[in-house]
Design an enzyme around this catalytic site. Structure first.
Site, PDB file in Angstrom:
ATOM      1  N   GLY A  78      -4.536  22.417 -17.539  1.00 34.24           N
ATOM      2  CA  GLY A  78      -3.875  23.411 -18.091  1.00 34.24           C
ATOM      3  C   GLY A  78      -4.166  23.716 -19.748  1.00 34.24           C
ATOM      4  N   CYS A  79      -4.545  24.644 -20.588  1.00 34.14           N
ATOM      5  CA  CYS A  79      -4.474  24.512 -21.944  1.00 34.14           C
ATOM      6  C   CYS A  79      -3.546  24.351 -22.680  1.00 34.14           C
ATOM      7  CB  CYS A  79      -5.331  26.355 -22.092  1.00 34.14           C
ATOM      8  SG  CYS A  79      -3.657  27.407 -21.207  1.00 34.14           S
TER       9      CYS A  79
END
Lengths: 366, 366, 366, 366
Positions: C151-152
């Site tokens: 995930g970012c």
């Protein structure tokens, strides 16, 4: 009339103009109740978070109609076509009407039909509708029971251009070139991909380049100021701000005046028209700061900036002159939701009701 | 020439154009060393934080001159007046010169003097300077040792207007009206109050309305495309974005063509001129999306958006036609620091050196 | 493998991550064809205007499956739940899979079920999925045929915190406090009122304060670095920018080290871990600029700025220490669509295929 | 006192707080003359373009002193160290003083010396200075002739946290974690490169991570609410907006209450404290909208948004609870120049003079 108990309705209270009317009316010393309408079951504070705790809530149009006896003024912030169907009903019941939509902006029903593609539903009311550029049409508005609030671009242009056009300083055999950048509130609050934050940020969104719907409104009402027909090359875009109109008009100088035209003369014309200080128009201010430098000094502050009027009912106007090419440049900035919509609407209401014109509207820009 | 070991200098490496040249050159497969110059003791990474860890550091102009034998290309990102004093020295030592400043943009020294207010210091070099709109002047650039990189506004306008002007579709007895909004990087990186974040945010900063310095450059080079003299009413502002030029040109249609002019025809002219797909100009792309709606449908995507080219060397062009008023509208967008400065400079360097033209420049916009 | 003819599919090509993959892959020297998928009849250039003229167009997932023999790599940019159903089919046909969605980020199917509320559809693949923080897990990725792209927020946090956690400098009996501001592209490109330009501009949009879905991913993967369980107080908001993650982590200092902890020591730990210059991790850069002033001197440049990595695959990291209160502060910034999604995905693809790791990703931030 | 003829001075009228005081005072019904001071020959309208045509102009401090007999109130918007030297002079001449700077915020001169690094020049006045969080200290302010206006971060935190701290719901053995994002007006209007538009746009500028100067002010005044000492981990950044503070506080829940804590309970505590509707605090509004969705539904409107209070004196407060980790989250937003400075200052003036507290301050946010 007991000014303390003015009751007003805002038909179409979910949009940006309707919300702005509520925001400003909450500070109006003579307004008692505000009834914004919505069609569904929207919660007022979910739509207008800035008005949290204001105790306003949505009602239906039917609710408003049921209490018409208590109503003093109705504002229409509705899509084209609705106000012309409903204004008459309110007028018959002695309610003043301020139409923020486009329904009553043309005296001639044929023009309305040409621009909006449908026959006008209340042509008999068009003649009595006062066009609501308060500064230029105050007397007619004061006598009227129905005001057609101008389009946001149009009022910005009219305030900037009328002094010059009346003075005959432009060569109207050439088109006027108008280029306006509007905030994204001008695109409405219905979600669409191009006006999402991630899309519109850091960009410019030109639109309706083939001819904006407000072009004919401009041509009609600027022709009044000029005393002759004219052509407006009108160009619009949304810029990377939420509120405000930055409008620039370029006009070929009247050849007879080319030799003597100057920036100072243009500013003088504007200042003379609108006055200054306590004597002048309260909401129109001319930026006549002197340039401090030479060519390309980038004295940005000698032109009006749209951020200076954000949140206010002010219109700031500036001017310059390209002597080499004989082109007059007028810059005019407003907040599209205030002077361009809700603020003018309240200003017109104040005039219609004989109240002090600036009530609820004196806040300066941020 | 061993392409792996090109050494390049960026004179004036502290500004935005100089930094952008470094950013792009770091990705050039044939560039070995990059020498950006500064006058004082600035730390490279404090000035260009995006290039942290790139191992670049500032040198002085004297450092560059001392290693001129190793140098292949010098870029000037300096204020007006410096390149014309120093270019000759490098040319004599077989270093190619790309001048990103304005010093070599006019073939005629008298024009330079009129616009910049000082005599040209190297008039003998003006004749050999190739004007660096690569797409339109590729052959001359390939043969040249000195390229005058065009102004950011000017290249954006020239790319958008040349096809129409060459085709003779505009009525040039009327002025061309150009209105351009530039990012605030275009105002330089010297701190000044009007371009502080808190001041310029949510605003527009018009400037030089009395006549922008790039006006004569536009008139000179557009006249070449048109094959006749013309007048450009040129208007500039900084908008609420850091990078990019959003330029709109309005032209009166040639009366002979008014009856048959249309948006589609304009787009066809642009597409034919620049080609499309693998055959077309890589960096120029025409937005010929069809409109999906009727009047005022606000198909924002049928016009090019400046955010689409941010960070890239692309120029996107679109068009429309106001049939009622006979006005052609051209929209052209670039990144002012890339296609408007550093990108074009590298594109020109690639052409001068016989390299593949798109090296270091193929990244698409964000 | 003939690197010149890599064919890749981007399943879910209409979103921001999918578009960003296309943007970057267009500059990959070894990628031949790119097949982005869409479900309906979207036009590629209306969705991704920045890629105008790239000749890409949408295909369906069925189109991709029909040409699986030609396919080398498939990227999933799909909502949770789709990749886990389709990855196996591609793996069986010798196609490498990089899942940009959340489906393969937990080795334990029970954790997936707890966080996402549904049973995992391919638990047998979880064990072989390599977690795609390339800098920390390069060997496993190189051997893998299936990569779970992080995930970012998570990759931004992991890169910033791993050196300190491994060194044992934090007191993990207290929760780690993470506060991250993401661009609005992180909210997806489906139009919704709160993320319209006029609504989100000049604001901050906190969300999921009761516990963000990426919290468990953080706790799971940071625990690996720390060698023990830990609690993460994770807070997220969208800020007034389109791209980028600005993440700050506050950690209580290990009491044994409080007396000797300092900003310089923290920066030293980071620099030692990631290296510097030609020897260091290319995409991770530590901001170790010295402070030039005293207390409150506001040396803004001694911390990393999210705008510096926009458009790039870089992660900039900085640190400071509140000595009075014993709190370590780590700042880590990335572009959520590049290092936080598409860039890491390509970096992982490069590693999986034995290509040079930085291909298509070397562009510096704007 | 004749309220119609209040004369007020704004010492330090060139900064953002001083300009904001002028903007708001222009709409105060009882204020006659406003005397903003400047040191040099600045033109008022070049500094505060939003107040064009207001007829205000700068005077010197000496001018103000010469007319002290006519003066009712003096506001100090000066750098630290000036008000403490000059306040006494005005107090002796029966002028009320509101100090918007930091000089009178600590009752203990030793604390002032520790934080600001210099001895206090008027320690004898510290005891009588009322701390100007109007909602919490109304009676003392009403009796005072000297008010210490709180720091913008501090008032935003105090209003959000006091109800919970008084109720004893937080575990104060752990530090309070405060994270605040301020507009760039908070950085002052002296041009500096990091706060130029082109630099700060689309970014976040963290600063003073080693310990912000307002940390001790927070610790001192929050300790009063809590009835015990506490530690505040205070973190600040400038965000990509000009005005407003978005502040989030994370507090470990009191372990005795963990089992029964909830978002609803937190909101109830806030609402009970501040009241609602006509009975409640006018300027403090609690966002108690119900969540409409499940986990991660991203109901952005259940938290207060800083844009909702821009331009207004309101403070919007919201709350949530991370049950899994036992962490209370409070969100509090204000306009840093209004509630955080000039608005509170006028609110305090109104209270000191026995005027209606909301005069000049009732405008809602944009």
């Amino acid at each position: 009339m007991n000014h303390q108990t003015l009751n007003v309705a805002v038909v179409g209270g979910t949009g940006y103009s309707g919300g702005e009317l509520c925001r400003l009316l909450l500070n109006h010393p003579h307004v008692g109740s505000i009834w914004p309408t919505a069609r569904g079951d929207e919660e007022f504070e979910r739509i207008h978070a800035n008005l949290r705790g204001s105790s306003l809530s949505f009602v239906t149009l039917e609710d408003v109609q049921a209490r018409v006896d208590e109503l003093d003024v109705v504002f229409f912030c509705t899509p084209s076509g609705q106000a012309m169907r409903q204004a008459g009903w309110f007028l018959e019941r002695d309610v003043k009407v301020v139409d923020v939509s486009a329904d009553f902006r043309f005296a001639d029903p044929a023009t309305y039909q040409r621009v909006y593609g449908t026959a006008h539903a209340a042509p008999e009311l068009l003649a009595e509708a006062a066009y609501g550029v308060t500064e230029l049409n105050r007397e007619a508005i004061a006598k009227s029971r129905l005001v057609a609030n101008p389009g946001c671009y149009v009022i910005t242009a009219i305030l900037g251009l009328t002094p010059l056009l009346r003075a005959g300083w432009a060569d109207l055999n050439s088109p006027l070139h108008l280029s306006a950048v509007n905030g994204t509130t001008g695109a409405g609050n219905k979600p669409k991909r191009p006006i999402m934050h991630a899309e519109a940020l850091n960009s410019m969104l030109p639109y309706s380049m083939e001819g904006h719907r407000h072009g004919p409104e401009l041509e009609t009402h600027l022709a009044v100021a000029a005393g002759r027909d004219l052509v407006v090359d009108f160009n619009t875009a949304h810029g990377n701000f939420a509120r405000g109109i930055h409008l620039q008009a370029n006009l070929a100088v009247n050849p007879d005046l080319a030799a003597t035209m100057s920036r100072e003369r243009l500013l003088g014309c504007l200042t003379e028209f609108y006055g200054a200080g306590a004597e002048g128009e309260f909401f129109v201010r001319v930026n006549d700061l002197a340039k401090s430098g030479g060519l390309n000094a980038k004295d940005y502050d000698v032109y009006p900036g749209v951020a200076s009027v954000t949140g206010s009912n002010f219109c700031h106007i500036g001017a310059d002159y390209d002597e080499r090419r004989g082109i007059i440049k007028i810059l005019s900035v407003t907040d599209n939701l205030v002077k361009g919509a809700a603020g003018s609407a309240i200003q017109n209401m104040n005039v219609m009701l004989g109240l002090e014109e600036t009530l609820a509207l004196r806040t300066y820009g941020l």
